[in-house]
Design a protein around this motif. Structure first.
Motif, PDB file in Angstrom:
ATOM      1  N   VAL A   1     -19.827  16.117  13.110  1.00 49.80           N
ATOM      2  CA  VAL A   1     -21.101  16.822  13.162  1.00 49.80           C
ATOM      3  C   VAL A   1     -22.256  15.833  13.042  1.00 49.80           C
ATOM      4  N   SER A   2     -22.143  14.872  12.148  1.00 47.81           N
ATOM      5  CA  SER A   2     -23.198  13.857  11.996  1.00 47.81           C
ATOM      6  C   SER A   2     -23.357  13.028  13.259  1.00 47.81           C
ATOM      7  N   VAL A   3     -22.243  12.668  13.871  1.00 50.12           N
ATOM      8  CA  VAL A   3     -22.269  11.869  15.098  1.00 50.12           C
ATOM      9  C   VAL A   3     -23.005  12.623  16.202  1.00 50.12           C
ATOM     10  N   LEU A   4     -22.687  13.900  16.348  1.00 47.38           N
ATOM     11  CA  LEU A   4     -23.314  14.689  17.408  1.00 47.38           C
ATOM     12  C   LEU A   4     -24.790  14.962  17.126  1.00 47.38           C
ATOM     13  N   ILE A   5     -25.126  15.189  15.875  1.00 47.69           N
ATOM     14  CA  ILE A   5     -26.535  15.393  15.536  1.00 47.69           C
ATOM     15  C   ILE A   5     -27.319  14.105  15.785  1.00 47.69           C
TER      16      ILE A   5
ATOM     17  N   THR B   1     -35.921  23.657  27.776  1.00 47.72           N
ATOM     18  CA  THR B   1     -34.524  24.018  28.023  1.00 47.72           C
ATOM     19  C   THR B   1     -33.601  23.435  26.959  1.00 47.72           C
ATOM     20  N   THR B   2     -33.850  22.193  26.551  1.00 45.62           N
ATOM     21  CA  THR B   2     -32.944  21.549  25.601  1.00 45.62           C
ATOM     22  C   THR B   2     -33.156  22.018  24.164  1.00 45.62           C
ATOM     23  N   ALA B   3     -34.381  22.346  23.799  1.00 46.67           N
ATOM     24  CA  ALA B   3     -34.655  22.713  22.402  1.00 46.67           C
ATOM     25  C   ALA B   3     -33.797  23.895  21.927  1.00 46.67           C
ATOM     26  N   PRO B   4     -33.735  25.013  22.654  1.00 44.90           N
ATOM     27  CA  PRO B   4     -32.909  26.125  22.169  1.00 44.90           C
ATOM     28  C   PRO B   4     -31.408  25.792  22.183  1.00 44.90           C
ATOM     29  N   HIS B   5     -30.983  24.989  23.150  1.00 46.59           N
ATOM     30  CA  HIS B   5     -29.574  24.592  23.219  1.00 46.59           C
ATOM     31  C   HIS B   5     -29.209  23.742  21.998  1.00 46.59           C
ATOM     32  N   THR B   6     -30.039  22.759  21.708  1.00 47.29           N
ATOM     33  CA  THR B   6     -29.800  21.888  20.558  1.00 47.29           C
ATOM     34  C   THR B   6     -29.816  22.696  19.266  1.00 47.29           C
ATOM     35  N   ARG B   7     -30.792  23.579  19.146  1.00 51.89           N
ATOM     36  CA  ARG B   7     -30.905  24.411  17.952  1.00 51.89           C
ATOM     37  C   ARG B   7     -29.654  25.282  17.775  1.00 51.89           C
ATOM     38  N   ALA B   8     -29.164  25.876  18.861  1.00 50.49           N
ATOM     39  CA  ALA B   8     -27.966  26.729  18.785  1.00 50.49           C
ATOM     40  C   ALA B   8     -26.747  25.913  18.340  1.00 50.49           C
TER      41      ALA B   8
ATOM     42  N   GLU C   1     -26.779  23.090  16.564  1.00 49.80           N
ATOM     43  CA  GLU C   1     -26.952  22.609  15.198  1.00 49.80           C
ATOM     44  C   GLU C   1     -26.979  23.729  14.158  1.00 49.80           C
ATOM     45  N   GLU C   2     -27.420  24.928  14.560  1.00 46.29           N
ATOM     46  CA  GLU C   2     -27.514  26.021  13.594  1.00 46.29           C
ATOM     47  C   GLU C   2     -26.339  26.982  13.641  1.00 46.29           C
ATOM     48  N   GLU C   3     -25.565  26.962  14.748  1.00 47.79           N
ATOM     49  CA  GLU C   3     -24.457  27.909  14.867  1.00 47.79           C
ATOM     50  C   GLU C   3     -23.112  27.200  15.066  1.00 47.79           C
ATOM     51  N   LEU C   4     -23.024  26.400  16.115  1.00 47.75           N
ATOM     52  CA  LEU C   4     -21.731  25.794  16.459  1.00 47.75           C
ATOM     53  C   LEU C   4     -21.285  24.758  15.424  1.00 47.75           C
ATOM     54  N   TYR C   5     -22.148  23.833  15.071  1.00 54.21           N
ATOM     55  CA  TYR C   5     -21.751  22.777  14.135  1.00 54.21           C
ATOM     56  C   TYR C   5     -21.444  23.325  12.742  1.00 54.21           C
ATOM     57  N   PRO C   6     -22.224  24.280  12.218  1.00 52.99           N
ATOM     58  CA  PRO C   6     -21.828  24.872  10.931  1.00 52.99           C
ATOM     59  C   PRO C   6     -20.470  25.591  11.014  1.00 52.99           C
ATOM     60  N   ALA C   7     -20.178  26.210  12.153  1.00 47.82           N
ATOM     61  CA  ALA C   7     -18.869  26.854  12.316  1.00 47.82           C
ATOM     62  C   ALA C   7     -17.752  25.807  12.286  1.00 47.82           C
ATOM     63  N   LEU C   8     -18.005  24.642  12.896  1.00 48.46           N
ATOM     64  CA  LEU C   8     -17.018  23.553  12.823  1.00 48.46           C
ATOM     65  C   LEU C   8     -16.822  23.122  11.373  1.00 48.46           C
ATOM     66  N   THR C   9     -17.902  23.021  10.643  1.00 52.48           N
ATOM     67  CA  THR C   9     -17.826  22.623   9.238  1.00 52.48           C
ATOM     68  C   THR C   9     -17.034  23.638   8.426  1.00 52.48           C
ATOM     69  N   GLU C  10     -17.208  24.892   8.756  1.00 49.88           N
ATOM     70  CA  GLU C  10     -16.505  25.953   8.032  1.00 49.88           C
ATOM     71  C   GLU C  10     -15.002  25.969   8.337  1.00 49.88           C
ATOM     72  N   HIS C  11     -14.619  25.658   9.580  1.00 57.31           N
ATOM     73  CA  HIS C  11     -13.226  25.813   9.989  1.00 57.31           C
ATOM     74  C   HIS C  11     -12.415  24.517  10.024  1.00 57.31           C
ATOM     75  N   LEU C  12     -13.071  23.392   9.835  1.00 59.06           N
ATOM     76  CA  LEU C  12     -12.363  22.113   9.779  1.00 59.06           C
ATOM     77  C   LEU C  12     -12.659  21.463   8.441  1.00 59.06           C
ATOM     78  N   ASP C  13     -11.656  20.868   7.844  1.00 61.93           N
ATOM     79  CA  ASP C  13     -11.958  20.187   6.589  1.00 61.93           C
ATOM     80  C   ASP C  13     -12.605  18.834   6.879  1.00 61.93           C
ATOM     81  N   GLU C  14     -13.141  18.235   5.853  1.00 61.34           N
ATOM     82  CA  GLU C  14     -13.902  16.991   6.025  1.00 61.34           C
ATOM     83  C   GLU C  14     -13.048  15.887   6.636  1.00 61.34           C
TER      84      GLU C  14
END
Length: 187
Positions: free
Chosen positions: A8-12, A109-116, A118-131
């Protein structure tokens, strides 16, 4: 807070680097040769980021997240939208006004994609994958990114990327994607 080598940090960080390139482009509107070089770099970096997501994020999202395939489809649709605008920036002979307008559309175009992501997909990864899983994927992505360090390669006199990019009749994005898939991201 994620460790720096967490996926997640790498992608952000990629998002921040792409935002920086977009910002720099805003200062090149009146300098067509310079803006063309930065547009090429932006396209190459977006492709590199997108290939990293396709390689390290999408398979995990499909397999591990609820509604994973739908999330991937939504992200891919966002990528298509971004590509339409991004490719329009690479058209030859754009006036400064046309370029500025398209650059604004790219940000819109990129702002809403990036926001989605960082605010939805990446937190879901954090929730479903361990560190440990996220760090292993992040380190793999970092190794692949190092192999595909485009800024460094483009500066070398015998740049294989530049030679391969310039010798192909396809779009710049397609040429960079082919290069990265073949050389940097072993699929």
């Amino acid at each position: 807070m994620h460790p720096p080598d967490d996926l997640v940090s790498v992608l952000i960080q990629d998002h921040r680097d792409l935002q920086q390139l977009h910002f720099e482009l805003g200062y090149t509107i009146e300098f067509p040769r310079l803006r063309h070089s930065l547009v090429e770099l932006l396209i190459a970096e977006v492709v590199r980021h997108e290939v990293a997501e396709e390689t390290y994020v999408f398979p995990v999202v499909r397999a591990r997240l609820p509604h994973g395939p739908a999330l991937v489809d939504e992200d891919v649709a966002g990528h298509r939208e971004i590509w339409q605008v991004l490719n329009s920036l690479d058209e030859p002979d754009l006036t400064s006004e046309e370029f500025a307008s398209r650059l604004s559309r790219l940000k819109a175009t990129t702002a809403p994609h990036t926001r989605a992501e960082e605010e939805e997909l990446y937190p879901a990864l954090t929730e479903h994958l361990d560190e440990d899983e996220r760090v292993a994927l992040g380190r793999a992505a970092l190794r692949a990114k190092e192999k595909a360090a485009l800024r460094r390669y483009l500066a070398e006199p015998d740049c294989s990327l530049r030679n391969r990019v310039c010798s192909s009749p396809t779009t710049l994005a397609e040429r960079v994607r082919t290069y990265l898939r073949a050389d940097a991201y072993r699929l």
